[in-house]
Design a protein around this motif. Sequence first.
Motif: not given
Length: 265
Positions: A136, A185, A187-189, A191, A193-194, A196-197, A200, A224
């Motif tokens: 990011t 994606a 990165y978000y997963y 953390r 943040a499914y 958002a993942a 992406r 996700c």
Amino acid sequence: MQKNWKVVVAASVLLGLSACSLLPNNEDDTKNWSAEKLYSEARNEMDGGHYDAAIKLFEKLEASYPFGTFAAQAQMEIAYAHYKAQDQAEALAAVERFIKLHPNHPQVDYMYYLRGLINFNDQIGLFTVLYEQDPTERDPKATREAFIAFKALVDKFPNSKYAPDSIARMKYLVNAMASYEVHVANYYYRRGAYLAALNRAQDAVKDYQDAPAIEQALFIMIRCYDKMGMFDLRDDAQRVFTRNFPNSRFLKPAVSDTAWWKIWN
């Protein structure tokens, strides 16, 4: 008294010499050079890797002989010299100037190609450390601009000798852009943040359908959907994944979150 007089004379001579040495030397050694000599000397500087010196001589050539046969060539050389000196902004400015001034030049296709190379080499270092940097934090702008530049060359000059290499670089860039989306994606997963993942990963699948990175994007979508309790969509994505990537390294029984991240990396 006579001795003091000699000291004064000697000091005056020294001061005079010092003053002369401080006078600026405005003599331009190139002022009487022909266009051919300026070009030859500039090329010698280029061949020796002295790009700043080469640029100055090419600029002198263009200024001294603006309507000669060497003027346009000097402009092209200036763009290339800035590129070799890794001065991206000046290189791009020189390229754009040439294209604007000489849209019908027989070698203008090379300048389109050079524009792509400038942006391509600017972004290449980013993707060589793809796994070492938070994705990011990277701006894929240069990647997109390189792709656009190469595409402009291929569209405008499909028979150019630079077209095959441009097409090959475009394929690489497509996967680079897909990889960027996949790693965001990722990165978000990681953390939690499914949603958002998922978004992406879906963007990567939609926009870069032929990129190898789509295998990873589809797998993130499966994970996700599973985490979000959307089991029907998970199963649909699983079927698409299995059909397209039957031998995927991700298709292992009971792969846990911890285990599949090890497979990923």
